[in-house]
Design an enzyme around this catalytic site. Structure first.
Site, mmCIF file in Angstrom:
data_model
loop_
_atom_site.group_PDB
_atom_site.id
_atom_site.type_symbol
_atom_site.label_atom_id
_atom_site.label_comp_id
_atom_site.label_asym_id
_atom_site.label_seq_id
_atom_site.Cartn_x
_atom_site.Cartn_y
_atom_site.Cartn_z
ATOM 1 N N ARG A 1 78.739 17.695 57.278
ATOM 2 C CA ARG A 1 79.023 18.604 57.732
ATOM 3 C C ARG A 1 80.105 19.518 57.446
ATOM 4 O O ARG A 1 79.999 20.801 57.070
ATOM 5 C CB ARG A 1 78.941 18.351 58.752
ATOM 6 C CG ARG A 1 78.520 17.259 59.939
ATOM 7 C CD ARG A 1 79.437 16.324 60.908
ATOM 8 N NE ARG A 1 80.785 16.121 60.484
ATOM 9 C CZ ARG A 1 81.414 15.822 61.711
ATOM 10 N NH1 ARG A 1 81.095 15.916 63.132
ATOM 11 N NH2 ARG A 1 82.476 14.373 61.133
ATOM 12 N N ASP B 1 74.732 19.044 60.115
ATOM 13 C CA ASP B 1 74.921 18.433 60.630
ATOM 14 C C ASP B 1 73.784 17.247 61.526
ATOM 15 O O ASP B 1 73.020 17.892 62.081
ATOM 16 C CB ASP B 1 75.775 18.735 61.802
ATOM 17 C CG ASP B 1 76.632 17.015 63.113
ATOM 18 O OD1 ASP B 1 75.949 16.098 62.820
ATOM 19 O OD2 ASP B 1 76.968 17.871 63.917
ATOM 20 N N ASN C 1 72.811 7.855 53.723
ATOM 21 C CA ASN C 1 73.955 7.033 53.996
ATOM 22 C C ASN C 1 74.963 7.530 55.036
ATOM 23 O O ASN C 1 75.704 7.011 55.906
ATOM 24 C CB ASN C 1 74.715 8.044 52.396
ATOM 25 C CG ASN C 1 76.540 6.690 52.725
ATOM 26 O OD1 ASN C 1 76.613 6.187 52.393
ATOM 27 N ND2 ASN C 1 77.537 8.298 52.765
ATOM 28 N N TYR D 1 76.121 -0.041 66.677
ATOM 29 C CA TYR D 1 76.471 -0.386 65.512
ATOM 30 C C TYR D 1 75.289 -1.483 64.446
ATOM 31 O O TYR D 1 75.204 -1.181 63.851
ATOM 32 C CB TYR D 1 77.915 -0.469 64.384
ATOM 33 C CG TYR D 1 78.360 -0.170 63.455
ATOM 34 C CD1 TYR D 1 78.161 1.045 63.007
ATOM 35 C CD2 TYR D 1 78.135 -0.994 62.278
ATOM 36 C CE1 TYR D 1 78.385 1.508 61.418
ATOM 37 C CE2 TYR D 1 78.066 -0.938 60.922
ATOM 38 C CZ TYR D 1 77.759 0.388 60.986
ATOM 39 O OH TYR D 1 78.722 0.358 59.133
ATOM 40 N N LYS E 1 71.720 -0.656 62.521
ATOM 41 C CA LYS E 1 72.126 -1.424 61.113
ATOM 42 C C LYS E 1 70.878 -2.414 61.618
ATOM 43 O O LYS E 1 70.209 -2.460 60.342
ATOM 44 C CB LYS E 1 72.616 -2.211 60.958
ATOM 45 C CG LYS E 1 74.985 -1.109 60.866
ATOM 46 C CD LYS E 1 73.742 0.181 59.718
ATOM 47 C CE LYS E 1 75.174 1.114 60.130
ATOM 48 N NZ LYS E 1 74.776 2.211 58.590
ATOM 49 N N THR F 1 87.010 2.216 52.002
ATOM 50 C CA THR F 1 85.840 3.507 51.505
ATOM 51 C C THR F 1 87.252 4.032 53.032
ATOM 52 O O THR F 1 87.842 3.745 53.703
ATOM 53 C CB THR F 1 85.341 3.791 51.763
ATOM 54 O OG1 THR F 1 84.646 3.654 53.936
ATOM 55 C CG2 THR F 1 84.176 3.372 51.327
#
Length: 253
Positions: free
Chosen positions: A33, A59, A86, A147, A151, A182
């Site tokens: 984005r 986006d 990703n 979430y 997944k 990360t």
């Protein structure tokens, strides 16, 4: 020289995929984005590895953004050989307390955008060959709010698509890391050291990406980096969901 398109490429696992693929002499299309962050990553990769890097600002929670990336994947004149889905973000686990518009946007980025980009990639890869990597999570094997559900969908769909389209020369792999260092957790408001996760459970992004690329090259439908997370996923098949969901309330995967 192969060309890879990576979404969510401005930081985290996406940027690490870009670095490792650039070292392998792949040309890159980086999607995120924020143009400024993308330009910084692209500049570093061009300078360090001498590869061609295209920046595509989009986006993926917006229809126009998904269409822009899908059109690039379908460009037969300049084909993409590897798609890395990703892009993503996390939300607090308390679904009923979250803004429902945030939850819908979360679903669009993780599931709808990934599905539509995979569909677009298949249009140019079938018969010619190619690879698709969907970055999922070990959270997809347990009960853990939306979430986990997103997944889980990515894992299940990748398994089916890998079997279905291998006959057309296309492999589809769900890469399922556990807790990985990360910026993902910092964006969730969880500073390093305050995630409630023991140190031995953390993975290095370099190792996650290296193993994911290796498993994709081998045509595997699911890649679970590290022996400890392979063992953990095996345990989820025998433990009651009440136990795994209780453990999953800690930290972010």
């Amino acid at each position: 020289m192969p060309t890879a398109l990576i979404t969510g490429a401005s930081a985290g696992l996406g940027a690490e995929f870009a670095r490792q693929l650039a070292r392998r002499r792949a040309d890159l299309i980086l999607v995120a984005r924020t143009e400024e962050a993308l330009d910084a990553v692209a500049s570093d990769l061009r300078r360090e590895h001498g590869v061609a890097v295209e920046v595509l600002v989009a986006d993926l929670a917006e229809e126009s953004g998904v269409q822009r990336v899908a059109a690039r994947l379908q460009d037969a004149a300049d084909p993409v050989d590897l798609l890395v889905n990703n892009a993503g973000f996390g939300l607090p686990l308390r679904f009923a307390d979250n803004d429902i518009d945030d939850e819908v946007r979360h679903l669009r980025v993780h599931v709808e955008a990934s599905m539509r980009l995979l569909h677009a990639a298949l249009q140019s890869m079938r018969g010619r060959g190619g690879r698709i990597i969907n970055v999922a999570s070990v959270a997809g094997f347990i009960s853990r709010s939306t979430y986990s559900a997103c997944k889980s969908w990515l894992i299940g769909f990748s398994r089916w698509a890998n079997a279905e389209y291998s006959r057309d020369g296309v492999s589809v792999t769900a890469v399922c890391p556990g807790f990985t260092h990360t910026s993902f957790h910092e964006r969730m408001g969880l500073p390093v050291g305050q995630e409630g996760v023991p140190g031995f459970m953390w993975l290095n992004a370099r190792d996650v990406v290296r193993e994911g690329l290796r498993d994709a090259a081998r045509g595997r439908s699911v890649s679970i980096p590290s022996l400890r997370y392979k063992a953990l996923v095996a345990l989820t098949r025998v433990l009651p969901s009440a136990v795994t969901s209780g453990v999953a309330r800690r930290g972010r995967v």
